[in-house]
Write an enzyme that holds these catalytic residues in place. Structure first.
Site, PDB file in Angstrom:
ATOM      1  N   SER A 103      -7.419   3.445   9.625  1.00 26.60           N
ATOM      2  CA  SER A 103      -8.168   3.508   8.374  1.00 26.60           C
ATOM      3  C   SER A 103      -7.446   2.707   7.282  1.00 26.60           C
ATOM      4  O   SER A 103      -8.041   1.852   6.613  1.00 26.60           O
ATOM      5  CB  SER A 103      -8.313   4.981   7.975  1.00 26.60           C
ATOM      6  OG  SER A 103      -8.766   5.125   6.659  1.00 26.60           O
ATOM      7  N   HIS A 108       0.839  -1.194   0.000  1.00 25.92           N
ATOM      8  CA  HIS A 108       0.000   0.000   0.000  1.00 25.92           C
ATOM      9  C   HIS A 108       0.873   1.242   0.000  1.00 25.92           C
ATOM     10  O   HIS A 108       1.879   1.303   0.702  1.00 25.92           O
ATOM     11  CB  HIS A 108      -0.898   0.009   1.249  1.00 25.92           C
ATOM     12  CG  HIS A 108      -1.749   1.237   1.342  1.00 25.92           C
ATOM     13  ND1 HIS A 108      -2.941   1.354   0.666  1.00 25.92           N
ATOM     14  CD2 HIS A 108      -1.572   2.400   1.999  1.00 25.92           C
ATOM     15  CE1 HIS A 108      -3.466   2.547   0.908  1.00 25.92           C
ATOM     16  NE2 HIS A 108      -2.657   3.206   1.715  1.00 25.92           N
ATOM     17  N   ASP A 126     -15.076   2.391   7.970  1.00 25.21           N
ATOM     18  CA  ASP A 126     -14.014   3.322   7.569  1.00 25.21           C
ATOM     19  C   ASP A 126     -14.531   4.316   6.532  1.00 25.21           C
ATOM     20  O   ASP A 126     -14.210   5.502   6.587  1.00 25.21           O
ATOM     21  CB  ASP A 126     -12.813   2.550   7.011  1.00 25.21           C
ATOM     22  CG  ASP A 126     -11.798   3.508   6.388  1.00 25.21           C
ATOM     23  OD1 ASP A 126     -11.240   4.328   7.143  1.00 25.21           O
ATOM     24  OD2 ASP A 126     -11.604   3.474   5.165  1.00 25.21           O
ATOM     25  N   LYS A 152      -8.436  -1.543   5.858  1.00 21.48           N
ATOM     26  CA  LYS A 152      -8.741  -1.903   4.472  1.00 21.48           C
ATOM     27  C   LYS A 152      -7.847  -3.044   3.993  1.00 21.48           C
ATOM     28  O   LYS A 152      -8.282  -3.929   3.276  1.00 21.48           O
ATOM     29  CB  LYS A 152      -8.596  -0.682   3.557  1.00 21.48           C
ATOM     30  CG  LYS A 152      -9.721   0.332   3.802  1.00 21.48           C
ATOM     31  CD  LYS A 152      -9.621   1.535   2.887  1.00 21.48           C
ATOM     32  CE  LYS A 152      -8.647   2.555   3.376  1.00 21.48           C
ATOM     33  NZ  LYS A 152      -9.184   3.877   3.690  1.00 21.48           N
ATOM     34  N   ARG A 186     -14.538  12.553   8.854  1.00 16.07           N
ATOM     35  CA  ARG A 186     -13.290  13.221   9.248  1.00 16.07           C
ATOM     36  C   ARG A 186     -12.906  14.298   8.240  1.00 16.07           C
ATOM     37  O   ARG A 186     -12.389  15.353   8.606  1.00 16.07           O
ATOM     38  CB  ARG A 186     -12.165  12.183   9.366  1.00 16.07           C
ATOM     39  CG  ARG A 186     -12.306  11.291  10.591  1.00 16.07           C
ATOM     40  CD  ARG A 186     -11.401  10.063  10.483  1.00 16.07           C
ATOM     41  NE  ARG A 186     -10.034  10.402  10.193  1.00 16.07           N
ATOM     42  CZ  ARG A 186      -9.220   9.655   9.443  1.00 16.07           C
ATOM     43  NH1 ARG A 186      -9.625   8.511   8.931  1.00 16.07           N
ATOM     44  NH2 ARG A 186      -7.989  10.046   9.213  1.00 16.07           N
TER      45      ARG A 186
END
Ligand code: URA
Length: 431
Positions: A181, A80, A159, A185, A166
């Protein structure tokens, strides 16, 4: 919920049950936005312990569907990136590590801001299908070792809802909230182990190494607490990664990198992330051996062939890997030249990212249709010398009007200095 907001406001630690109550209540709608906003702001100021952060991550990861990758043999290592301008690393790393025998079952997103996301970029291959059924996805990874598809099903609804809240309540920039968060995922997508590319610099979410380190450590700690081995690579995002920014342009650069002709920074990052993935995936025990193996896969052509195999399996025009004229082409081209001789002191990634959006390469709203052909290709990187009048970047566009709006932004990205300039390191740290 009022008591729990007060508890966090006053700096106390939540129990696991309390966090589960908050996440479940918010996802189901029994806790309203105004209470969740107050709680998020309390977390912003008071923080969370590693245990609370891990509980929040797991509660969000299990708030919707979870992908079961158990029918694929081996350790599934996901990758990621926290996102940056010109970041096409996944397009290099996924086929590269798959060629080394690490199964890559990757769900990617579309981009908001600067150029598109990995899915948009992959659609530069005519016919590439990002929507696959769960079974097609798993079967492709079992057969050829790699698939990159769009997110399907209802992954991490908690999320999704909290991140949107947010965004409008000035509570995005809280390390435990960002870390949970991102990690929720990855966990819901079935990763056994995770390599995170945390970007640092002017074009990144985290502007300083210290901030990036804090975020990276929080995510690595979540991984430890929930039994998913996690490594974070802190990499530079003061200037764009590589030379190309824009979807089809980035894909071509990724292909060149897989053939061994890529830019130094992208190649270094891909080999660093890739070798970490080989070690986490249990293919190698030593990082330098892993790196050498990846270099061999590039040199032998097996890495680039694996990309072609993936594109073909997903219905795309795999011939484009060997013939770039098959990619979408822009009709207009404009060269940005140096106004004076000197060393390139800065190529502001934010300016370049913004210019690519103005050209149509990225989207500002979910509905925008992006132009895959357009973007910017840098001819120089920070530290290089340019003569007066030498080309610094080439802008590719399909509409004169958009080219005219983007051009000053590309020009503004460049700072030229009379004295030599030291570029930032490609990689700052590995945690
Ligand atoms: N990216 C995410 O996925 N979540 C955040 O909270 C911030 C960045």
């Amino acid at each position: 919920m009022v008591d729990l907001i007060a508890k966090k406001r006053d700096g106390f630690e939540h129990s696991t049950e309390e966090i589960q109550f908050i996440v479940k209540g918010y996802t189901e709608g029994t806790i309203p936005d105004y209470q969740m906003s107050a709680w998020a702001m309390a977390v912003f100021w008071r923080g969370m312990t590693p245990r609370e952060t891990a509980d929040l991550t797991l509660a969000m990861a299990t708030s919707g569907d979870q992908i079961d990758l158990s029918s694929i043999n081996g350790i599934k290592v996901d990758k990621h990136s926290t996102g940056g301008v010109g970041d096409k690393t996944s397009l290099v790393v996924a086929p590269l590590v798959a060629a080394a025998g690490i199964p890559v079952a990757k769900m990617s997103g579309r981009g908001l801001g600067h150029s598109g996301g990995t899915l948009d970029k992959l659609e530069s291959f005519a016919g590439y299908q990002v929507e696959r059924s769960r079974e097609q996805f798993l079967q492709q990874v079992r057969e050829i070792g790699v698939a990159i598809i769009g997110q399907s099903g209802n992954l991490t609804p908690a999320d999704k809802k909290l991140y949107a809240l947010r965004d409008v309540t000035a509570t995005v920039e809280a390390v435990p909230l960002i870390a949970s968060s991102i990690m929720s995922k990855k966990i819901a997508a079935g990763a056994d182990a995770i390599v995170l590319d945390v970007k640092v610099g002017k074009g990144a979410f985290m502007k300083t190494v210290e901030d990036a380190e804090r975020l990276a450590s929080a995510m690595v700690e979540i991984g430890r607490q929930v039994g998913r081995q996690t490594v974070a690579v802190l990499s530079d995002m003061n200037q764009p990664l590589g030379f190309a920014v824009g979807n089809a342009l980035e894909v071509q650069e990724a292909v060149e990198t897989l053939k061994g002709d890529g830019p130094k920074d992208l190649t270094e990052l891909a080999l660093t992330v890739g070798s970490q993935m080989l070690v986490l995936g249990g293919k190698e025990t030593e990082l330098d051996v892993a790196r050498h193996k990846l270099e061999e896969l590039i040199a032998s052509g097996r890495a680039v062939d694996k990309l072609a195999e993936m594109v073909a399996a997903q219905g795309g025009d795999a011939q484009a890997v060997y013939d770039f004229s098959r990619f979408p082409q822009a009709s207009l081209k404009y060269e940005i030249t140096a106004v004076k001789a000197g060393y390139i002191a800065e190529i502001n990634a934010e300016n370049i990212g913004h210019a690519s959006v103005l050209l149509g390469a990225g989207r500002l709203t979910k509905e925008t249709k992006i132009d895959l052909a357009v973007g910017i290709v840098l001819q120089k990187k920070v530290g290089d010398f340019a003569e007066k009048g030498e080309v610094l970047a080439t802008v590719y566009a399909n509409q004169q009007k958009l080219l005219d709006t983007a051009r000053p932004e590309v020009e503004a990205a460049f700072q030229i200095s009379e004295s030599p300039v030291q570029a930032s390191p490609f990689i700052y740290k590995i945690i």
